[in-house]
Design an enzyme around this catalytic site. Sequence first.
Site, PDB file in Angstrom:
ATOM      1  N   HIS A  41       0.643  -1.214   0.106  1.00 50.00           N
ATOM      2  CA  HIS A  41      -0.037  -0.135   0.019  1.00 50.00           C
ATOM      3  C   HIS A  41       0.861   1.228  -0.134  1.00 50.00           C
ATOM      4  CE1 HIS A  41       0.520   0.063   4.558  1.00 50.00           C
ATOM      5  NE2 HIS A  41       0.625   1.117   4.211  1.00 50.00           N
ATOM      6  N   ASP A  71      -0.033  -7.758   1.338  1.00 52.14           N
ATOM      7  CA  ASP A  71       0.539  -6.159   1.548  1.00 52.14           C
ATOM      8  C   ASP A  71       1.786  -6.161   1.515  1.00 52.14           C
ATOM      9  OD1 ASP A  71       0.349  -3.456   1.677  1.00 52.14           O
ATOM     10  OD2 ASP A  71      -0.204  -3.333   3.826  1.00 52.14           O
ATOM     11  N   SER A 136       4.784   2.450   7.723  1.00 50.94           N
ATOM     12  CA  SER A 136       4.441   1.409   7.034  1.00 50.94           C
ATOM     13  C   SER A 136       5.604   0.810   6.306  1.00 50.94           C
ATOM     14  CB  SER A 136       3.175   1.742   6.059  1.00 50.94           C
ATOM     15  OG  SER A 136       1.885   1.944   6.789  1.00 50.94           O
TER      16      SER A 136
END
Length: 289
Positions: A41, A71, A136
């Site tokens: 993402h 992911d 992230s």
Amino acid sequence: MWDPPLPLWQDAFTLDVLEVPQGSGSGFVWDKDGHVVTNYHVIRGASDLKVTLADQTMYDAKIVGFDQDKDVAVLCVDAPKDKLRPIPVGVSADLLVGQKVYAIGNPFGLDHTLTTGVISGLRREISSAAINPGNSGGPLLDSSGNLIGINTAIYSPSGVGFSIPVDTVIGIVDQLVKFGKVTRPILGIKFAPDQSVEQLGVSGVLVLDAPANGPAGKAGLLPTKRDAYGRLVLGDIITSVNGMKVTNGSDLYRILDQCKVGDTVTVEVMRGDHKEKIPVVLEPKPDES
């Protein structure tokens, strides 16, 4: 899943999971060939990618491949080998609740932050979400500095962070580096909802259908059907795969995640009042052949 000491990154107005602005994120060097691992993402929809190393040198990056379901994405940078320091890879299978962990990233554009916490739960699944902006894709480390996961989400009301375990990451990254995509193995069955099986008073995965042209059907697993009188005849109930216990669908998916297309797995089933062990050759999903 790990607990930072304080939920510092809550949205003060909604207490929701924070959204990650595209274009920011963390990652880590996987090997001396310039492969860098991050969250999918983080790079989704990006047309121009740059990777900044620890010494602040910046390099153009290209996407090698990604796994949207898990992911995970792999990039590649053309950086001198002496600037690339691959992260030491650990093991996540033997992690324990209460174990201290360390998350590295650059939340909100801050450089080289370290968050300490403890593992509060294992084998939990969440929908796609996002960790604090910029964090992230960063590594989750054990006390020896070994990679044990990728930081991928944080649920703000509790400040609990979620990570992808490194044992899963290894298999994904290896496939992305070699083939540019992930090909997942399947048994080729449809199975009953966990609640339905619990109501029967048994533990395992109940096979509803095993098409004859699929791996399970070819191996002889029996589906659920009705007899000539319309009575339900239960199919095989999968209780273990390769000796690893299967109590529900999540267990089955988790075990298959560790396998590769072409592997022969031993599926133990409860068939009527007796158990049988059946070898099954795993095949790719039809749309991945």
